[in-house]
Design a protein around this motif. Structure first.
Motif, PDB file in Angstrom:
ATOM      1  N   ARG A 172       0.761  -1.110   0.000  1.00 42.03           N
ATOM      2  CA  ARG A 172      -0.103   0.139  -0.036  1.00 42.03           C
ATOM      3  C   ARG A 172       0.913   1.389  -0.053  1.00 42.03           C
ATOM      4  O   ARG A 172       0.169   2.316  -0.094  1.00 42.03           O
ATOM      5  N   SER A 173       2.141   1.175  -0.130  1.00 37.61           N
ATOM      6  CA  SER A 173       2.910   2.281   0.075  1.00 37.61           C
ATOM      7  C   SER A 173       3.167   2.998  -1.330  1.00 37.61           C
ATOM      8  O   SER A 173       2.968   2.142  -2.349  1.00 37.61           O
ATOM      9  N   GLN A 174       3.744   4.040  -1.292  1.00 36.73           N
ATOM     10  CA  GLN A 174       3.697   4.734  -2.710  1.00 36.73           C
ATOM     11  C   GLN A 174       4.809   4.034  -3.416  1.00 36.73           C
ATOM     12  O   GLN A 174       5.740   3.654  -3.041  1.00 36.73           O
ATOM     13  N   GLY A 175       4.743   4.260  -4.614  1.00 37.23           N
ATOM     14  CA  GLY A 175       5.517   3.383  -5.558  1.00 37.23           C
ATOM     15  C   GLY A 175       6.953   3.956  -5.832  1.00 37.23           C
ATOM     16  O   GLY A 175       7.044   5.370  -5.641  1.00 37.23           O
ATOM     17  N   GLY A 176       8.090   3.250  -5.970  1.00 39.33           N
ATOM     18  CA  GLY A 176       9.240   3.735  -6.605  1.00 39.33           C
ATOM     19  C   GLY A 176      10.192   4.145  -5.211  1.00 39.33           C
ATOM     20  O   GLY A 176       9.837   4.044  -4.058  1.00 39.33           O
ATOM     21  N   ILE A 177      11.518   4.449  -5.638  1.00 44.55           N
ATOM     22  CA  ILE A 177      12.577   4.904  -4.769  1.00 44.55           C
ATOM     23  C   ILE A 177      12.674   6.482  -4.675  1.00 44.55           C
ATOM     24  O   ILE A 177      12.841   7.098  -5.725  1.00 44.55           O
ATOM     25  N   TRP A 178      12.570   6.868  -3.350  1.00 42.39           N
ATOM     26  CA  TRP A 178      12.694   8.459  -3.396  1.00 42.39           C
ATOM     27  C   TRP A 178      13.791   8.515  -2.186  1.00 42.39           C
ATOM     28  O   TRP A 178      14.364   7.665  -1.580  1.00 42.39           O
ATOM     29  N   ALA A 179      14.009   9.933  -1.966  1.00 38.69           N
ATOM     30  CA  ALA A 179      15.132   9.944  -0.864  1.00 38.69           C
ATOM     31  C   ALA A 179      14.766   9.469   0.225  1.00 38.69           C
ATOM     32  O   ALA A 179      15.762   8.861   1.341  1.00 38.69           O
ATOM     33  N   HIS A 180      13.544   9.413   0.857  1.00 38.40           N
ATOM     34  CA  HIS A 180      13.237   9.073   2.128  1.00 38.40           C
ATOM     35  C   HIS A 180      13.277   7.521   2.223  1.00 38.40           C
ATOM     36  O   HIS A 180      13.509   7.140   3.445  1.00 38.40           O
ATOM     37  N   ASN A 181      13.108   6.549   1.194  1.00 31.01           N
ATOM     38  CA  ASN A 181      13.145   5.186   1.334  1.00 31.01           C
ATOM     39  C   ASN A 181      14.345   4.550   0.472  1.00 31.01           C
ATOM     40  O   ASN A 181      14.426   3.290   0.487  1.00 31.01           O
ATOM     41  N   ALA A 182      15.490   5.305   0.024  1.00 26.61           N
ATOM     42  CA  ALA A 182      16.164   4.713  -0.985  1.00 26.61           C
ATOM     43  C   ALA A 182      17.326   3.823  -0.041  1.00 26.61           C
ATOM     44  O   ALA A 182      17.279   2.599  -0.532  1.00 26.61           O
TER      45      ALA A 182
END
Length: 316
Positions: free
Chosen positions: A8-18
């Motif tokens: 259910r999390s938002q897709g893709g890699i961003w700074a916060h989850n990299a």
């Protein structure tokens, strides 16, 4: 212990989850032995183009490389998608009901000030790429490069797959080598690719030796009856997965032995001066015996994010 990301999390890699996502990528490589990586990039189009002579000539490799170099030296990478697989074609599932495909969203490109081809940015926007979100929440290039090394992606034991991959590799080389400019000539470029990436395969280059296969990724996939099963074209995660499926199909139909596959390795479409293999023919492309091998390939239904793909096994 890491918990797999929620579907259910938002897709893709961003700074916060990299950092967390790359920890799982390291698990996929070291524990699950996912040593095949298929990549696709999205970037701001091209602002320099080859001359008509370079397009016509089969020997003007250096001129075509110079065009790639001029574009990549001046432009900035926007998105990278990659699909990991083991030698049996299995994508990582981390003991969940999902298969994982990654899409990295970069911070760095500013449409208001950086050079770009306007039609390319418009296309990316139409396909759902949020350029403004990239500027606010995207991953910076240097931390991304460091995460690539830490995860074990950059080593000679990996096998890389692209479709028409000269720009894909050029942008990735620029980022992971911490350089602002590409090597000065095509020979040095290939030397760098072999140093950083091990073996690599270009599906566009492979397809041209197979009877009846031509055109872009979607065209070749349609000919092989391989369907895009997640996301949209010109979204890097979706295109990387489709490229992997097409590569797998080519290995079934046209490159069924390691020796045949070796003849088309380490060459990028458009940056080759000689033809390494004679034209091959796909045997009985629509023979039911061969076709069932494609039907048995995994089908991935799109979940709520591009990083998480629900997995369903299809039996014949």
């Amino acid at each position: 212990m890491l918990e797999p990301p929620s579907p259910r999390s938002q897709g893709g890699i961003w700074a916060h989850n990299a950092s967390e996502e790359f920890s799982w990528i390291r698990v996929a490589i070291t524990t699950l032995q996912c040593r095949w990586i298929t990549i696709d990039t999205e970037f701001p189009g091209v602002i320099y183009r080859p001359t008509a002579e370079a397009i016509r000539s089969g020997d003007a490799v250096e001129e075509r490389y110079n065009v790639v170099k001029k574009n990549v030296d001046e432009l900035k990478l926007i998105q990278l998608g990659f699909t990991l697989s083991d030698s049996h074609g299995n994508l990582p599932d981390f003991a969940t009901e999902f298969r994982y495909v990654w899409e990295v969203n970069f911070k760095g490109f500013d449409a208001s000030s950086d050079p770009h081809a306007p039609e390319s940015i418009e296309l990316l926007r139409n396909q759902g790429v949020d350029i403004e979100k990239h500027m606010a929440e995207g991953v910076n290039y240097k931390p991304f490069a460091e995460l690539m090394y830490q995860a074990g992606l950059i080593n000679e034991g990996m096998n890389w797959v692209t479709f028409h991959g000269c720009y894909d590799f050029a942008y990735l080389l620029k980022v992971i080598s911490f350089e602002q400019r590409l090597p000065e000539n095509v020979e040095s470029f290939y030397s760098k690719l072999r140093l950083y990436f091990g073996k690599f395969y270009d599906v566009k280059h492979m397809a041209k030796f197979c009877e009846g296969l031509f055109g872009g990724l979607d065209k070749i996939a349609a000919t092989l009856k391989v369907k895009r099963v997640v996301g949209k074209s010109h979204c890097a995660g979706s295109d990387s997965l489709l490229t992997w499926q097409v590569f797998t199909a080519l290995c079934h139909y046209c490159y069924s032995t390691n020796s045949l596959l070796a003849e088309v390795s380490d060459v990028l479409h458009g940056l080759q001066s000689v033809t390494p293999v004679e034209q091959k023919v796909i045997p009985a492309m629509y023979n039911p015996y061969l076709e069932h091998r494609l039907i048995q390939m995994p089908v991935y239904s799109y979940g709520s994010s591009l990083s998480l793909i629900e997995y369903k096994e299809v039996t014949s």
